[in-house]
Structure formats: structure tokens, C-alpha cells
Design a protein around this motif. Structure first.
Motif, PDB file in Angstrom:
ATOM      1  N   PHE A 109       0.789  -1.158   0.054  1.00 15.91           N
ATOM      2  CA  PHE A 109       0.047  -0.021  -0.062  1.00 15.91           C
ATOM      3  C   PHE A 109       0.852   1.279   0.014  1.00 15.91           C
ATOM      4  CE2 PHE A 109      -0.315   2.581   3.984  1.00 15.91           C
ATOM      5  CZ  PHE A 109       0.516   1.759   4.780  1.00 15.91           C
ATOM      6  N   LYS A 110       2.337   1.132   0.145  1.00 17.39           N
ATOM      7  CA  LYS A 110       3.050   2.305   0.495  1.00 17.39           C
ATOM      8  C   LYS A 110       3.311   3.026  -0.874  1.00 17.39           C
ATOM      9  CE  LYS A 110       5.355   1.576   4.612  1.00 17.39           C
ATOM     10  NZ  LYS A 110       4.596   0.369   5.274  1.00 17.39           N
ATOM     11  N   ASP A 141       9.565  -3.099   3.208  1.00 17.99           N
ATOM     12  CA  ASP A 141       8.561  -2.504   2.346  1.00 17.99           C
ATOM     13  C   ASP A 141       8.869  -1.286   1.756  1.00 17.99           C
ATOM     14  OD1 ASP A 141       7.202  -4.852   1.827  1.00 17.99           O
ATOM     15  OD2 ASP A 141       5.511  -4.202   3.174  1.00 17.99           O
ATOM     16  N   GLY A 255       1.180   0.018  12.062  1.00 15.40           N
ATOM     17  CA  GLY A 255       2.506   0.305  12.537  1.00 15.40           C
ATOM     18  C   GLY A 255       2.886   1.402  13.095  1.00 15.40           C
ATOM     19  N   ASN A 256       3.113   2.475  11.921  1.00 16.72           N
ATOM     20  CA  ASN A 256       3.555   3.829  12.239  1.00 16.72           C
ATOM     21  C   ASN A 256       2.406   4.767  12.364  1.00 16.72           C
ATOM     22  OD1 ASN A 256       6.223   4.273  12.839  1.00 16.72           O
ATOM     23  ND2 ASN A 256       6.795   4.098  10.586  1.00 16.72           N
ATOM     24  N   PHE A 257       1.048   4.288  12.444  1.00 15.33           N
ATOM     25  CA  PHE A 257      -0.038   5.161  12.577  1.00 15.33           C
ATOM     26  C   PHE A 257      -0.243   5.948  11.528  1.00 15.33           C
ATOM     27  CE2 PHE A 257      -3.048   7.977  14.820  1.00 15.33           C
ATOM     28  CZ  PHE A 257      -3.750   6.993  15.819  1.00 15.33           C
ATOM     29  N   GLY A 258       0.383   5.857  10.285  1.00 19.56           N
ATOM     30  CA  GLY A 258       0.208   6.822   9.184  1.00 19.56           C
ATOM     31  C   GLY A 258      -1.141   6.446   8.388  1.00 19.56           C
ATOM     32  N   ASP A 259      -1.246   5.194   8.202  1.00 19.12           N
ATOM     33  CA  ASP A 259      -2.456   4.633   7.288  1.00 19.12           C
ATOM     34  C   ASP A 259      -3.804   5.174   8.109  1.00 19.12           C
ATOM     35  OD1 ASP A 259      -4.133   3.557   5.474  1.00 19.12           O
ATOM     36  OD2 ASP A 259      -3.218   1.635   5.676  1.00 19.12           O
ATOM     37  N   THR A 409      -3.082  -4.474   2.832  1.00 22.18           N
ATOM     38  CA  THR A 409      -1.969  -3.348   2.617  1.00 22.18           C
ATOM     39  C   THR A 409      -0.818  -4.052   1.829  1.00 22.18           C
ATOM     40  OG1 THR A 409      -1.162  -4.043   4.709  1.00 22.18           O
ATOM     41  CG2 THR A 409      -2.372  -2.327   4.592  1.00 22.18           C
TER      42      THR A 409
HETATM   43  C1  LIG Z   1       3.735  -0.130   6.303  1.00 20.49           C
HETATM   44  C2  LIG Z   1       3.134  -1.072   6.293  1.00 20.49           C
HETATM   45  C3  LIG Z   1       2.158  -1.245   7.252  1.00 20.49           C
HETATM   46  C4  LIG Z   1       1.565  -0.344   8.186  1.00 20.49           C
HETATM   47  O1  LIG Z   1       1.398   0.929   8.023  1.00 20.49           O
HETATM   48  P1  LIG Z   1       1.479   2.436   8.842  1.00 20.49           P
HETATM   49  O2  LIG Z   1       1.238   3.394   8.125  1.00 20.49           O
HETATM   50  O3  LIG Z   1       2.938   2.349   9.283  1.00 20.49           O
HETATM   51  O4  LIG Z   1       0.402   2.339  10.078  1.00 20.49           O
HETATM   52  C5  LIG Z   1       0.910  -2.282   7.130  1.00 20.49           C
HETATM   53  N1  LIG Z   1       1.292  -3.306   6.237  1.00 20.49           N
HETATM   54  C6  LIG Z   1       2.121  -3.259   5.239  1.00 20.49           C
HETATM   55  C7  LIG Z   1       2.253  -4.345   4.182  1.00 20.49           C
HETATM   56  C8  LIG Z   1       3.147  -2.159   5.317  1.00 20.49           C
HETATM   57  O5  LIG Z   1       4.030  -2.303   4.266  1.00 20.49           O
END
Ligand SMILES: *Cc1c(COP(=O)(O)O)cnc(C)c1O
Length: 466
Positions: A109-110, A141, A255-259, A409
Motif C-alpha cells: 500500500f505504500k 517494504d 505500524g507507524n499510525f500513518g495509514d 496492505t
Molecule cells: C507499512 C505497512 C503497514 C503499516 O502502515 P503504517 O502507516 O505504518 O501504520 C502495514 N502493512 C504493510 C504491508 C506495510 O508495508
């Protein structure tokens, strides 16, 4: 007048969107946020039939200082690299809806944010006649999504450090098979923590940073959050249309609370989100925070969902800013208490929930594997382990009136070992990843020392002949 951006710690003069994008971290150590969040509740009807790209332009134009006639091609180019015509399609699977965010070039998803950020950087740099040298550290990732975001661009070089031999072979191949002249993969003889501390050292060396125009692509960049707001609208419209519901819930592996913060912004803009379900793996500091109000550091555990093996979530400060009444001084006090003790409590009134919108839970390794197995057996749908964490927690919050949209994601083929562990079969494949096997790779092995990396970066830039 276009949107201005302020720091969560209240210590910088407001700046415009392009300056906020180039700045990354605010100079007072805080994160940048728009001064106000526009209310779009009255436009939802008109927006609900737009294509992904049209919707992206409508959402983004409220936040940027770029004219519409430039923003439109920027958005189109950014999403032309996606393999699904809908960009982020929604698939119904049993009692949930899955928003597939993994159709970009690196299957995670990044790409949704980093494809846009690459084009945006280039646009801003053209306008200012400047160059940018991106330095990044990755455990997997982020590195490949960032590389694919900027490969082949004239005004940008990227240097990505990964710990040699400590990222998965597939992830390593995804990065090192990109051999464009502006891409430099550095395999450091050390750990991911070494890579991160070298990055901190080099960004802290202000002479070096200024002389070589160092920039960053990490998830605190506001443009990344903004690009992610779009798919919350897009997913909600598809599911409201299909079910007739007038409110939805989202489950987000975090993870980082961005999404999930992008979802929080969408809700504040007026998208009818009944609940945001925050899902963590065993690294559950955020789940504990939203269940009990206790934000305290634990040990980092290695799990099947490595991109969520994070304790200190870099975007959490943005949420705190709103939670603490948009007060920079209060955020600053809380963040310094956290830095000193590794633990703070959110103010929660007696008997009240920690947050009216965000609920949370943990999906551990067992739940992750059981969820992958269950959706595969019952519906023939394969989830990657990160998405499975989200689905496993999301299913605890099902409600008849508010359909649950679970964010997927990554493509399962990025994590074949976890899929095999869950299903007993080696079935997670994708032709894009298979095709990498035959490509030449390129990386530079360096000792895990700041001086070695600094010299390498400086030499490459100095010798590139302006
Ligand atoms: C980075 C990532 C996450 C976490 O996203 P955040 O924005 O850091 O919360 C979840 N799933 C995948 C596959 C990722 O690469």
C-alpha cells in the motif's frame, strides 16, 4: 488563499503545502498539520460517483498550493503505474469488504503515497530549479516503494540503506534489481537499528544535510498522509453504494499510525465512519493505548507482519495534537515526558472510552495464521499477514448497520513463507515478483558506520557532473 501548515508543537511559523512537503519534520521537532480540516460533508453525494483519480484531485486540491491544471496530470501519472483500473478496488469476502491497496508497482500500500510523492517532489523541484538527495533506511517494504517512486527522475537521487542479509531475499531483490543511475542501494554490514542511527546522524549533521540537499520520504511526510485519505473516501463510497448503508467501519493494520491517521482525517472531513478499528500484532503499544489510555513502550517482537514491528509510532503525535485540544504546548510537554520515561497516560474521563471513534485490538501470530487459513478455506481469498491482522481484529467489531471495510496492505506473494505456514501450501505467487528472479541486481556493501555512508553519498553526488 491556500492551506497553511502548522507544527504539532506550535513552534514554527505556518508554511504552505510545498514547503511542508520539502520540510518533512518540522524544525521544532514536531509534525506538520493543516491549520484547519475542511468540512466536505455537503459534497459527498457529488463525489460518490467519481473515478479514483477524479476523487484524488477533489480531495487534494483542498490541501495543496498547486493549480488544478498541474495537480490533475500529477495525479494521473502517479496512478498510471497501478495494475487495477479502479486503483484500490473493493472485494466482498464473506461478512467483510476488503479494500485492496496493493496494486501498485511494489505490491504494497505504500505505493499509493510514494508514487504520488515521487511525482510531487519532481514537480516542486522543477519549479524551484533544485535537486534533492533522498536518504532512507529500510527493513523491507518502504525501501522498494520509495525506490519505485523516484527511479529515473532527473532531479532526485535516492540512497537506501538496508541491513545486509537481514531483509527477506524477495524484498532485497525488489530493491537491488532497480539499476537506474539515480538509485543507490547500500547493503550495510549491520542491523536495521544501525541503518536508522546512521540516518539520524547524517540528518543531524546540518552542514552535510544543507550542502548535499538531503531529504526524506518517511511516513511523517504530510503528502503521504494526504494521498492515503483518498482511498478511505473511495472505499466508503463503493461499499455504501453496494449495501445501501449510510455509515461504514474501517479495520486498519497499524505500524507507524500513518495509514489509520489518514482515516481519522477523512472522518474529521465528514466521511461517515462509525468506527476506526486499529489492529496491531504483538507490538501492541497502540492497542493498549486505545483500550486503556496507557501509552508505554514495550520490547520490539519479530512477527509474521514485519512492517508493523514498531513500538514508537512516528505519526501518533499528529493524533495527540487533536486529542489534546490542538494545543502545541500540551503536545510538547507530553512528548518530552514520553521521551524521558517511555510512558504517558492519555487524559480519559471516568467511565468514558479513550476515543469516540477509534477502537483497538491485537491480532497475534496464532490469530494471523488462523485468519489467513479461514478466508482461504471458506472463500478462496488469500490475505497477506499484515492484512490478516486487520481482518482478525476487524471481525470482532462487526455490526449489522455499519459494514466493515478491512484494508489489505500487501499482496500475499510478498510473504510466501507465512502463507505456506498458514495453509500448508506454496500458493502465493505474483508474476511481477517471479520476473525479478532473472534481473541483474546492484548494491554497494559498506561497513555500518556513518563516515562510510557520508563519504559514499558525498562522492556519488560530487562526481555526478552537474
Ligand atoms: C507499512 C505497512 C503497514 C503499516 O502502515 P503504517 O502507516 O505504518 O501504520 C502495514 N502493512 C504493510 C504491508 C506495510 O508495508
Amino acid at each position: 488563499m491556500s492551506m497553511r501548515y502548522v507544527s504539532t508543537r506550535g513552534g514554527v511559523e505556518p508554511v504552505g503545502f510545498s514547503d511542508a512537503v520539502m520540510m518533512g519534520l518540522a524544525r521544532d521537532g514536531g509534525l506538520l498539520l493543516p491549520e484547519t480540516i475542511p468540512d466536505v460533508a455537503g459534497r459527498l453525494g457529488a463525489w460518490s460517483t467519481l473515478s479514483y483519480q477524479e476523487l484524488a484531485v477533489e480531495v487534494m486540491r483542498l490541501f495543496v498550493d498547486i493549480p488544478d491544471e498541474d495537480l490533475e496530470p500529477l495525479v494521473r501519472t502517479s496512478y498510471a503505474t497501478f495494475r487495477a483500473p479502479e486503483i484500490t478496488p473493493v472485494v466482498g469476502v464473506g461478512d467483510i469488504h476488503i479494500l485492496e491497496l496493493f496494486h501498485g508497482p511494489t505490491l504494497a500500500f505504500k505505493d499509493v503515497a510514494l508514487q504520488f510523492l515521487g511525482n510531487l517532489f519532481e514537480y516542486i523541484l522543477e519549479g524551484r530549479d533544485q535537486d534533492l538527495n533522498i536518504l532512507a533506511a529500510t527493513s523491507g517494504d518502504t525501501g522498494s516503494a520509495a525506490i519505485y517512486g523516484v527511479r529515473g527522475r532527473e532531479r532526485i537521487r535516492i540512497f537506501v540503506m538496508h541491513p545486509k542479509g537481514r531483509v527477506s531475499p524477495l524484498q532485497e531483490r525488489q530493491m537491488t534489481s532497480v539499476t537506474d543511475a539515480n538509485v543507490h542501494n547500500l547493503a550495510l554490514e549491520g542491523t536495521f537499528d544501525d541503518c536508522q542511527s546512521i540516518m539520524k546522524n547524517l540528518f543531524g549533521d546540518l552542514n552535510f544535510k544543507d550542502r548535499y540537499a538531503l531529504g526524506s520520504v518517511n511516513s511523517i511526510n504530510w503528502a503521504r498522509v494526504l494521498a492515503q485519505v483518498v482511498y478511505y473516501f473511495y472505499g466508503a463510497f463503493r461499499v455504501m453504494d453496494a449495501t445501501g448503508a449510510d455509515r461504514v467501519r474501517f479495520a486498519v493494520p497499524t505500524g507507524n499510525f500513518g495509514d489509520i491517521f489518514a482515516g481519522y482525517v477523512a472522518a474529521r472531513m465528514g466521511l461517515p465512519i462509525g468506527q476506526l478499528v486499529l489492529a496491531t500484532n504483538e507490538n501492541n503499544i497502540l492497542a493498549r493505548c486505545f483500550c486503556e489510555g496507557d501509552y508505554s513502550l514495550g520490547e520490539v517482537h519479530a512477527t509474521l507482519s514485519p512492517s508493523m514491528d514498531i513500538q514508537v509510532a512516528s505519526n501518533f503525535e499528529r493524533y495527540l495534537y487533536y486529542r489534546l485540544g490542538e494545543s502545541g504546548p500540551t503536545v510538547r510537554t507530553l512528548m518530552s515526558a514520553f521521551a524521558a520515561t517511555g510512558s504517558v497516560r492519555l487524559p480519559v474521563s471516568e467511565g468514558a472510552a479513550v476515543d469516540d471513534l477509534i477502537v483497538a485490538g491485537m491480532g497475534d501470530t496464532e490469530a494471523t495464521l488462523a485468519t489467513i487459513r479461514d478466508l482461504h478455506e471458506k472463500h478462496g481469498y488469500l490475505l497477506d499477514p499484515h492484512s490478516a491482522v486487520g481482518v482478525s481484529v476487524g471481525r470482532r467489531f462487526l455490526n449489522d448497520d455499519e459494514p466493515m471495510i478491512c484494508l489489505a496492505t500487501a499482496h500475499p506473494a510478498k510473504f510466501p513463507a507465512a502463507i505456506k505456514q498458514a495453509t500448508g501450501e506454496d500458493i502465493a505467487r505474483h508474476e511481477v515478483l517471479d520476473a525479478l528472479a532473472d534481473l541483474p541486481t546492484q548494491s554497494e556493501v559498506l561497513p555500518a558506520e556513518s563516515d562510510a555512508v557520508r563519504d559514499f553519498v558525498a562522492t556519488r553526488i560530487d562526481n555526478s557532473g552537474e
